[in-house]
Design a protein around this motif. Sequence first.
Motif, PDB file in Angstrom:
ATOM      1  N   GLU A  63      25.213  32.919  23.586  1.00  0.00           N
ATOM      2  CA  GLU A  63      24.880  34.206  22.750  1.00  0.00           C
ATOM      3  C   GLU A  63      25.800  34.085  21.364  1.00  0.00           C
ATOM      4  O   GLU A  63      26.717  34.083  21.344  1.00  0.00           O
ATOM      5  CB  GLU A  63      25.014  35.444  23.433  1.00  0.00           C
ATOM      6  CG  GLU A  63      23.877  35.320  24.766  1.00  0.00           C
ATOM      7  CD  GLU A  63      24.111  36.639  25.644  1.00  0.00           C
ATOM      8  OE1 GLU A  63      23.067  37.045  26.030  1.00  0.00           O
ATOM      9  OE2 GLU A  63      25.296  37.135  25.868  1.00  0.00           O
ATOM     10  N   LYS A  64      24.838  34.412  20.166  1.00  0.00           N
ATOM     11  CA  LYS A  64      25.774  34.499  18.804  1.00  0.00           C
ATOM     12  C   LYS A  64      26.444  35.907  18.844  1.00  0.00           C
ATOM     13  O   LYS A  64      25.946  36.767  19.222  1.00  0.00           O
ATOM     14  CB  LYS A  64      24.828  34.294  17.861  1.00  0.00           C
ATOM     15  CG  LYS A  64      24.055  32.809  17.891  1.00  0.00           C
ATOM     16  CD  LYS A  64      22.927  32.692  16.585  1.00  0.00           C
ATOM     17  CE  LYS A  64      22.447  31.262  16.549  1.00  0.00           C
ATOM     18  NZ  LYS A  64      21.503  31.206  15.745  1.00  0.00           N
ATOM     19  N   PHE A  65      27.328  36.013  17.953  1.00  0.00           N
ATOM     20  CA  PHE A  65      27.995  37.094  17.442  1.00  0.00           C
ATOM     21  C   PHE A  65      27.641  37.355  16.201  1.00  0.00           C
ATOM     22  O   PHE A  65      27.713  36.563  15.313  1.00  0.00           O
ATOM     23  CB  PHE A  65      29.501  36.764  17.681  1.00  0.00           C
ATOM     24  CG  PHE A  65      30.143  36.838  19.251  1.00  0.00           C
ATOM     25  CD1 PHE A  65      30.527  38.131  19.697  1.00  0.00           C
ATOM     26  CD2 PHE A  65      29.898  35.790  19.976  1.00  0.00           C
ATOM     27  CE1 PHE A  65      31.006  38.116  21.185  1.00  0.00           C
ATOM     28  CE2 PHE A  65      30.522  35.589  21.333  1.00  0.00           C
ATOM     29  CZ  PHE A  65      31.232  36.832  21.802  1.00  0.00           C
ATOM     30  N   GLU A  66      27.139  38.509  16.100  1.00  0.00           N
ATOM     31  CA  GLU A  66      26.484  38.858  14.615  1.00  0.00           C
ATOM     32  C   GLU A  66      27.281  40.143  14.325  1.00  0.00           C
ATOM     33  O   GLU A  66      27.200  41.228  14.929  1.00  0.00           O
ATOM     34  CB  GLU A  66      25.124  39.150  14.858  1.00  0.00           C
ATOM     35  CG  GLU A  66      24.416  39.597  13.681  1.00  0.00           C
ATOM     36  CD  GLU A  66      22.782  39.768  13.838  1.00  0.00           C
ATOM     37  OE1 GLU A  66      22.101  40.202  12.948  1.00  0.00           O
ATOM     38  OE2 GLU A  66      22.303  39.879  15.145  1.00  0.00           O
ATOM     39  N   ARG A  67      27.717  40.163  13.069  1.00  0.00           N
ATOM     40  CA  ARG A  67      28.209  40.986  12.358  1.00  0.00           C
ATOM     41  C   ARG A  67      27.317  42.010  11.577  1.00  0.00           C
ATOM     42  O   ARG A  67      26.652  41.582  10.913  1.00  0.00           O
ATOM     43  CB  ARG A  67      29.481  40.699  11.313  1.00  0.00           C
ATOM     44  CG  ARG A  67      30.190  41.839  10.739  1.00  0.00           C
ATOM     45  CD  ARG A  67      31.189  41.093   9.660  1.00  0.00           C
ATOM     46  NE  ARG A  67      32.040  41.918   9.121  1.00  0.00           N
ATOM     47  CZ  ARG A  67      31.975  42.648   7.942  1.00  0.00           C
ATOM     48  NH1 ARG A  67      30.966  42.292   7.231  1.00  0.00           N
ATOM     49  NH2 ARG A  67      32.906  43.546   7.555  1.00  0.00           N
ATOM     50  N   LEU A  68      27.359  43.298  11.944  1.00  0.00           N
ATOM     51  CA  LEU A  68      26.552  44.100  11.358  1.00  0.00           C
ATOM     52  C   LEU A  68      27.278  45.484  10.595  1.00  0.00           C
ATOM     53  O   LEU A  68      28.092  45.893  11.344  1.00  0.00           O
ATOM     54  CB  LEU A  68      25.688  44.909  12.434  1.00  0.00           C
ATOM     55  CG  LEU A  68      24.819  43.770  13.371  1.00  0.00           C
ATOM     56  CD1 LEU A  68      24.188  44.830  14.282  1.00  0.00           C
ATOM     57  CD2 LEU A  68      23.537  43.153  12.542  1.00  0.00           C
ATOM     58  N   VAL A  69      26.972  45.691   9.663  1.00  0.00           N
ATOM     59  CA  VAL A  69      27.684  46.803   8.700  1.00  0.00           C
ATOM     60  C   VAL A  69      26.581  48.082   8.691  1.00  0.00           C
ATOM     61  O   VAL A  69      25.615  48.062   8.500  1.00  0.00           O
ATOM     62  CB  VAL A  69      27.985  46.716   7.287  1.00  0.00           C
ATOM     63  CG1 VAL A  69      28.491  47.554   6.476  1.00  0.00           C
ATOM     64  CG2 VAL A  69      28.714  45.344   7.258  1.00  0.00           C
ATOM     65  N   VAL A  70      27.347  49.287   9.150  1.00  0.00           N
ATOM     66  CA  VAL A  70      26.415  50.481   9.543  1.00  0.00           C
ATOM     67  C   VAL A  70      27.255  51.626   8.994  1.00  0.00           C
ATOM     68  O   VAL A  70      28.402  51.666   8.836  1.00  0.00           O
ATOM     69  CB  VAL A  70      26.313  50.665  11.175  1.00  0.00           C
ATOM     70  CG1 VAL A  70      25.227  49.587  11.849  1.00  0.00           C
ATOM     71  CG2 VAL A  70      27.513  50.960  11.864  1.00  0.00           C
ATOM     72  N   THR A  71      26.313  52.763   8.683  1.00  0.00           N
ATOM     73  CA  THR A  71      27.174  53.882   8.125  1.00  0.00           C
ATOM     74  C   THR A  71      27.556  54.676   9.290  1.00  0.00           C
ATOM     75  O   THR A  71      27.215  54.288  10.402  1.00  0.00           O
ATOM     76  CB  THR A  71      25.968  54.821   7.282  1.00  0.00           C
ATOM     77  OG1 THR A  71      25.058  55.503   8.599  1.00  0.00           O
ATOM     78  CG2 THR A  71      25.363  54.082   6.105  1.00  0.00           C
ATOM     79  N   LYS A  72      28.474  55.442   9.058  1.00  0.00           N
ATOM     80  CA  LYS A  72      29.136  56.299  10.190  1.00  0.00           C
ATOM     81  C   LYS A  72      28.035  57.117  10.816  1.00  0.00           C
ATOM     82  O   LYS A  72      28.130  57.144  12.109  1.00  0.00           O
ATOM     83  CB  LYS A  72      30.029  57.704   9.555  1.00  0.00           C
ATOM     84  CG  LYS A  72      30.716  58.165  10.589  1.00  0.00           C
ATOM     85  CD  LYS A  72      31.639  59.207   9.873  1.00  0.00           C
ATOM     86  CE  LYS A  72      32.406  59.999  11.041  1.00  0.00           C
ATOM     87  NZ  LYS A  72      33.556  60.731  10.551  1.00  0.00           N
ATOM     88  N   ASP A  73      26.999  57.779  10.125  1.00  0.00           N
ATOM     89  CA  ASP A  73      25.970  58.308  10.707  1.00  0.00           C
ATOM     90  C   ASP A  73      25.101  57.391  11.714  1.00  0.00           C
ATOM     91  O   ASP A  73      24.873  57.807  12.658  1.00  0.00           O
ATOM     92  CB  ASP A  73      24.935  59.075   9.618  1.00  0.00           C
ATOM     93  CG  ASP A  73      25.749  60.237   9.135  1.00  0.00           C
ATOM     94  OD1 ASP A  73      26.658  60.713   9.705  1.00  0.00           O
ATOM     95  OD2 ASP A  73      25.214  60.505   8.090  1.00  0.00           O
ATOM     96  N   GLU A  74      25.030  56.173  11.164  1.00  0.00           N
ATOM     97  CA  GLU A  74      24.161  55.152  12.079  1.00  0.00           C
ATOM     98  C   GLU A  74      25.026  54.782  13.158  1.00  0.00           C
ATOM     99  O   GLU A  74      24.345  54.739  14.224  1.00  0.00           O
ATOM    100  CB  GLU A  74      23.833  53.743  11.100  1.00  0.00           C
ATOM    101  CG  GLU A  74      22.820  54.249  10.019  1.00  0.00           C
ATOM    102  CD  GLU A  74      22.793  53.010   9.113  1.00  0.00           C
ATOM    103  OE1 GLU A  74      21.588  52.719   8.569  1.00  0.00           O
ATOM    104  OE2 GLU A  74      23.597  52.388   8.880  1.00  0.00           O
ATOM    105  N   ALA A  75      26.038  54.502  13.203  1.00  0.00           N
ATOM    106  CA  ALA A  75      27.040  54.473  14.318  1.00  0.00           C
ATOM    107  C   ALA A  75      27.178  55.517  15.232  1.00  0.00           C
ATOM    108  O   ALA A  75      26.962  55.289  16.345  1.00  0.00           O
ATOM    109  CB  ALA A  75      28.589  53.998  13.671  1.00  0.00           C
ATOM    110  N   LEU A  76      27.191  56.812  14.900  1.00  0.00           N
ATOM    111  CA  LEU A  76      27.222  57.992  15.662  1.00  0.00           C
ATOM    112  C   LEU A  76      25.737  57.953  16.394  1.00  0.00           C
ATOM    113  O   LEU A  76      25.783  58.120  17.785  1.00  0.00           O
ATOM    114  CB  LEU A  76      27.273  59.195  15.082  1.00  0.00           C
ATOM    115  CG  LEU A  76      28.623  59.421  14.243  1.00  0.00           C
ATOM    116  CD1 LEU A  76      28.890  60.565  13.439  1.00  0.00           C
ATOM    117  CD2 LEU A  76      29.719  59.512  15.610  1.00  0.00           C
TER     118      LEU A  76
END
Length: 130
Positions: free
Chosen positions: A80-93
């Motif tokens: 399985e690949k490791f994929e980096r994703l950037v999210v806003t604080k609200d998206e993370a919550l």
Amino acid sequence: KVSILTFDSDDEAAKAVFWHSSAHVLGQSLEHNHGALLTIGPPIAGGFYYDAYMGDGDGISEKQLDELETEFKASVKRKEKFERLVVTKDEALELFQYSPFKTALITAKVPEHSRTTVYRNGDLIDLCMG
């Protein structure tokens, strides 16, 4: 900058990357087999761990440990690949709303109106700085 890391006795960076990735795979196994709520899972000298809440039981039995190992090995075999994703604080919550541990980390460590990173391996998405 891209560099090749080797897992020999003198390359601590390579070991840290390997142990870090291994902690994510362990987290994935804990979620799959036990519905664990993950907290933190950093690499440490000589290995890795993942703190997880699995209810008020007695911890992991030998049978459950075998199941974790089987799931861990299956995940590795799937490559399985490791994929980096950037999210806003609200998206993370929103993404981690099921976990009081992750929401506490996000609330405490991610500034308002900013972004953070999460990593996906298989179907696990976890907070991670990389």
